[in-house]
Design a protein around this motif. Structure first.
Motif, PDB file in Angstrom:
ATOM      1  N   GLY A  61      -8.366  -0.759  -3.664  1.00 50.89           N
ATOM      2  CA  GLY A  61      -7.844  -0.396  -2.362  1.00 50.89           C
ATOM      3  C   GLY A  61      -6.920   0.851  -2.305  1.00 50.89           C
ATOM      4  N   THR A  76     -11.553  -7.933  -5.878  1.00 47.63           N
ATOM      5  CA  THR A  76     -11.566  -6.799  -5.289  1.00 47.63           C
ATOM      6  C   THR A  76     -10.145  -6.424  -4.807  1.00 47.63           C
ATOM      7  OG1 THR A  76     -11.792  -8.189  -3.138  1.00 47.63           O
ATOM      8  CG2 THR A  76     -13.782  -7.536  -4.061  1.00 47.63           C
ATOM      9  N   ASN A  77     -10.008  -5.422  -4.226  1.00 46.98           N
ATOM     10  CA  ASN A  77      -8.745  -4.837  -3.575  1.00 46.98           C
ATOM     11  C   ASN A  77      -7.630  -4.588  -4.531  1.00 46.98           C
ATOM     12  OD1 ASN A  77      -7.246  -3.726  -1.633  1.00 46.98           O
ATOM     13  ND2 ASN A  77      -7.648  -5.372  -0.201  1.00 46.98           N
ATOM     14  N   THR A  99      -5.167   0.626  -7.844  1.00 46.79           N
ATOM     15  CA  THR A  99      -6.204  -0.693  -7.657  1.00 46.79           C
ATOM     16  C   THR A  99      -7.416  -0.125  -6.857  1.00 46.79           C
ATOM     17  OG1 THR A  99      -5.292  -1.083  -5.490  1.00 46.79           O
ATOM     18  CG2 THR A  99      -4.031  -1.940  -7.050  1.00 46.79           C
ATOM     19  N   THR A 154      -0.255  -6.766   1.009  1.00 43.04           N
ATOM     20  CA  THR A 154      -1.686  -6.222   1.263  1.00 43.04           C
ATOM     21  C   THR A 154      -2.650  -7.752   1.263  1.00 43.04           C
ATOM     22  OG1 THR A 154      -1.451  -4.413  -0.292  1.00 43.04           O
ATOM     23  CG2 THR A 154      -3.777  -5.410  -0.049  1.00 43.04           C
ATOM     24  N   VAL A 167      -6.057  -9.497   0.923  1.00 45.55           N
ATOM     25  CA  VAL A 167      -7.112  -9.750  -0.076  1.00 45.55           C
ATOM     26  C   VAL A 167      -7.995 -10.770   0.293  1.00 45.55           C
ATOM     27  CG1 VAL A 167      -7.436 -10.112  -2.623  1.00 45.55           C
ATOM     28  CG2 VAL A 167      -5.530  -9.015  -1.846  1.00 45.55           C
ATOM     29  N   LYS A 218       0.692  -1.118   0.164  1.00 42.10           N
ATOM     30  CA  LYS A 218      -0.080   0.024  -0.165  1.00 42.10           C
ATOM     31  C   LYS A 218       0.867   1.302  -0.025  1.00 42.10           C
ATOM     32  CE  LYS A 218      -4.149   1.897   2.190  1.00 42.10           C
ATOM     33  NZ  LYS A 218      -4.932   1.949   0.894  1.00 42.10           N
TER      34      LYS A 218
END
Length: 853
Positions: A240, A733-734, A238, A432, A434, A48
């Motif tokens: 996220g 997702t994410n 992304t 990260t 997920v 991140k």
């Protein structure tokens, strides 16, 4: 398929084609998320990124570097040295601004430089332009003067001109779903900052990957080639937020060390007397070497025509009184180095010299004085043995890969980079988290309508034998030294003489591996002239699984079906069961790097016998070298006909689907990058529509276009488990795109190393699949690969297209690609027309078969 019948048109022949307006397609946004499957907690190799100063603005400047003689400097190595020196010399004139330089024409700062246009004189202490002057090119006195001159200061003129503003906040807009035009530019600047940091550490840069020659990162794969492990690092938007995608990466380099050692390894030669110097000349061209006697670097331009002890050159000798006027002697390179330079040469006398000069002004160096510089990329295709060695030696278990990647993010200390610091950019140091889902494996029908439930992505077909062959025919010994085409011709003469009629099938046992010279001519002869299905084998180890795999391929080629989806057989596939649907797999195979004379091969496979989706026919064409977009989906001829790929597949679908025309087409496209997505829609989809228009169709089918990518750098890991993610793991997702419709699917069971999920991008979806229906369809298509008893990493139609392109590409292996070759013309980048040789068409008896299995 009925044989001997002319292909019926998709429309009645008297209908006049209507002109269709090609709709303009644009990438769709994500319509929602999937929910099917069992939940699983995962980690991804994304870190991140936090941006504390999003209002900062990058200023882009165009850089122009000219040498003393006003020539533009193109070399990246010199460019970086010049710009580094410029910063050291003129930091105050640059407003003390830190900048990122891409090594070529662009430079970026945070905030503006003091002026929009700046010009500087930069002096390097060492002249790169003259450091390549060979040591023997004149008398010993002149050598000394040349050495001094090469260390003389060298001047460059650098112009820096304002080009554009790139706001950092454009990334934030893109993360929130906006189509921010500048977001890709801003991400590129961030990636250039990473590349500059790697360049400053002396790394080899390959796109967004970087490599250094630490011995712990090197893996010898044979043939003078070494696998070099490094890292891929890129910023990605992304769902996220902004993330740094960090992954282990591998490139191939020349094994550093003495040139003679490289040649012996590359040609598998026992000693220098066995070296093929013609082959060596091609291989060595443009390689960089460092000399033992004066520690200088040179680029090889060729080899001398004669051995070192016979290659003469003019040597100017000073007069005895030390004056400038002296005589010129003709001496050999060997004599010069041994007598005039007092350098011992042990084995160079009878070998060619390395030419490190120009064609009209050669400069020679004895081979044994030269060693290959480290971190030189090897871009030629690897042999099957080298590939196998690389795969075996570079495998990493999931937990090891997590450790290596996490350590790299910590060790490279990106947070300390001055430009990233100015932007307030910080990077978290852990992977990260997920949320993923595990899709249920599809039920299969095998054999005589038997139910089969795959477990862990696998099932079993062992102990099912077939009938014994009709006869065994062996190649005549006297032809084994002939060329491959002649050997194949003689073998077919023998087969024709010994059999009462054309065989249904031939099992060919090759004397070497399948990539031997015989393979291409054999397949060309059997598939285009005789129309006979063949299976080539060259077994080194035979066991039950090997025999099963061979039998699977044979059965597919002969028209059998090894396995079907249960919902396919009972016609229960959502959105496909009630509407005639064709599934396409598309791929383009390119020749070896550097071979611009070899055409690329485009292959498209299309499903047949709707409502089935497990049987395919291939249509293959050659096209311009290195062109990725498929050129022959629609190919109008002078007589008004269409000889394109789509027409061939549409007619086959019509013939095998009880006269039904496809109302829906699902396209799986392999091998294109995100920057080419719009070209797929504007170029390839447009050609497909033109093929329908040519057939007179007034109603255009609905299209769903999906790009499948294998070569990306996102990996998925199970939290707290040493194992790979289970087969059927999907993530939407994410770590997916904030706006576009994409997801990751790991259909296969990763038994060794770390699994790589396939990355699917849905470009358009006119059919209107729900996310769950589309993900389940794609997952199911990973289970219908007829050559295998396990789920594969990418949908079967793409694998088939890849196989078809590779196999038919072998047909032109022995073609002469000169200007006299027949075929259609294509334009080079220079604008000149070059011929593209046509592939021979398949015999009608095998054209509809899965010959490529």
């Amino acid at each position: 398929m009925e044989k001997g019948l002319p292909p019926p048109p998709i429309i009645p022949p008297n209908v006049k084609p209507e002109k269709l307006d090609s709709p303009k397609h644009s990438l769709i946004s994500r319509p929602g998320f999937g929910s099917a499957g069992r939940r699983i907690s995962l980690l991804a190799n994304h870190f991140k990124v936090l941006v504390k100063s999003p209002d900062e603005i990058f200023y882009q400047y165009t850089v122009s570097i000219n040498s003393e003689d006003q020539r533009a400097v193109e070399s990246k190595g010199i460019g970086r040295r010049v710009i580094d020196k410029l910063y050291q010399t003129y930091s105050s004139e640059l407003g003390e601004k830190q900048f990122a330089y891409d090594g070529e024409k662009s430079l970026y700062t945070v905030g503006p430089l003091p002026q929009n246009k700046l010009e500087f004189a930069v002096v390097l202490e060492e002249s790169f332009a003259k450091r390549g002057s060979p040591a023997h090119s004149g008398s010993p006195g002149e050598v000394s003067k040349r050495s001094k001159r090469s260390l003389h200061p060298n001047s460059f003129t650098v112009e820096i001109s304002y080009a554009a503003k790139i706001p950092l906040k454009s990334i934030a807009l893109a993360l929130h779903g906006a189509e921010a035009e500048k977001s890709q530019d801003a991400l590129r600047v961030l990636d250039i900052i990473l590349r500059q940091q790697a360049a400053n550490r002396g790394c080899l840069l390959v796109r967004q990957s970087f490599f250094h020659d630490d011995s712990r990162n090197l893996t010898d794969v044979g043939g003078g080639v070494t696998g070099c492990r490094g890292f891929h690092a890129s910023f990605r938007p992304t769902l996220g937020g902004l993330s740094l995608n960090m992954d282990v990466s591998t490139t191939m380099i020349l094994t550093p060390g003495p040139v003679i050692d490289f040649l012996l390894a590359n040609q598998s030669a026992r000693d220098p007397r066995n070296i093929d110097w013609t082959k060596a000349k091609r291989m060595l061209k443009n390689m960089r070497v460092k000399t033992r006697h004066n520690n200088r670097e040179f680029k090889i331009t060729g080899l001398s025509e004669k051995p070192c002890n016979q290659q003469f050159f003019p040597l100017k000798v000073r007069s005895s009184d030390g004056g400038k006027d002296g005589e010129t002697l003709e001496v050999t390179v060997y004599e010069y180095f041994t007598k005039h330079r007092n350098i011992e040469l042990k084995y160079s006398a009878y070998m060619p010299c390395l030419n490190v000069g120009k064609s009209k002004k050669p400069s020679y160096l004895p081979l044994e004085l030269c060693s290959l510089v480290s971190l030189q990329r090897y871009t030629k295709a690897l042999s099957s043995m080298q590939r196998a060695s690389l795969v075996e030696k570079s495998r990493q278990k999931p937990q090891e890969r997590i450790r290596v990647v996490t350590d790299a993010v910590k060790n490279y200390r990106y947070d300390d980079d001055p430009l990233l610091t100015v932007c307030g950019i910080s990077i978290e140091k852990q992977l990260t988290q997920v949320d993923g889902r595990i899709l249920e494996a599809p039920k299969l029908k095998v054999g005589n309508n038997e139910d089969c439930v795959p477990r862990n992505g696998r099932w079993n077909f062992n102990n099912k034998p077939i009938e014994r062959p009709h006869t065994l025919i062996e190649e005549d010994q006297q032809y084994r030294r002939s060329g491959p085409v002649a050997r194949v011709d003689k073998m077919f003469e023998l087969i024709t003489a010994k059999l009462p009629g054309p065989p249904q099938f031939i099992l060919c046992i090759l004397p070497e591996r399948k990539n031997s010279d015989i393979y291409g001519p054999w397949k060309k002869k059997s598939l285009t002239e005789f129309g006979i299905a063949t299976q080539c084998i060259s077994p080194t180890k035979i066991n039950d699984q090997y025999l099963t795999n061979v039998l699977l391929k044979i059965n597919s080629k002969l028209g059998g079906t090894n396995s079907l989806l249960a919902i396919e057989q009972s016609s229960r596939i959502p959105l496909i069961k009630d509407t005639p649907t064709m599934i396409l797999g598309m791929d383009v195979s390119h020749g070896s790097p550097g071979r611009s004379d070899v055409p690329s091969v485009a292959a498209v496979v299309g499903s047949r016998s709707w409502p089935l989706i497990s049987r395919y026919r291939a249509a293959v064409r050659t096209q311009s070298s290195k062109v990725e977009m498929i050129e022959c989906l629609y190919k109008p001829l002078a007589n008004g006909d269409d000889d394109g790929i789509m027409r061939e597949l549409l007619i086959d679908f019509y013939q095998t689907s009880n006269g039904r025309k496809p109302a829906q087409i699902v396209v799986f496209r392999d091998g294109v990058s995100e920057s080419q997505f719009n070209q797929v829609l504007t170029h390839e989809l447009d050609q497909m529509l033109k093929a329908f228009q040519h057939l007179g169709e007034s109603k255009v089918p609905k299209f769903t276009v999906i790009v499948a990518q294998k070569n990306h750098h996102t990996k998925l890991f199970q939290s707290g488990s040493p194992d790979n993610v289970p087969p059927g793991t999907v993530v939407d997702t994410n770590v997916v795109h904030p706006r576009n419709y994409d997801f990751y699917l790991c259909a296969q069971a990763g038994m060794i190393g770390t699994s790589r999920p396939a990355h699917y991008h849905v470009l358009i979806d006119e059919i209107g699949f729900s996310p769950d229906d589309l993900q389940n369809l794609i997952h199911s298509l990973s289970y219908v690969y007829q050559r295998s008893t396990c789920a594969i990493s990418i949908v079967a139609p793409i694998c088939y297209a890849h196989l078809a392109a590779a196999q038919m590409g072998q047909f032109i292996k022995f073609e002469d690609f000169s200007e006299t070759s027949s075929g259609h013309k294509s334009l080079t980048t220079a604008g000149s027309a070059i011929p593209v040789p046509e592939l021979p068409r398949l015999h009608k008896d095998v054209a509809g078969s899965m010959f490529f299995c």
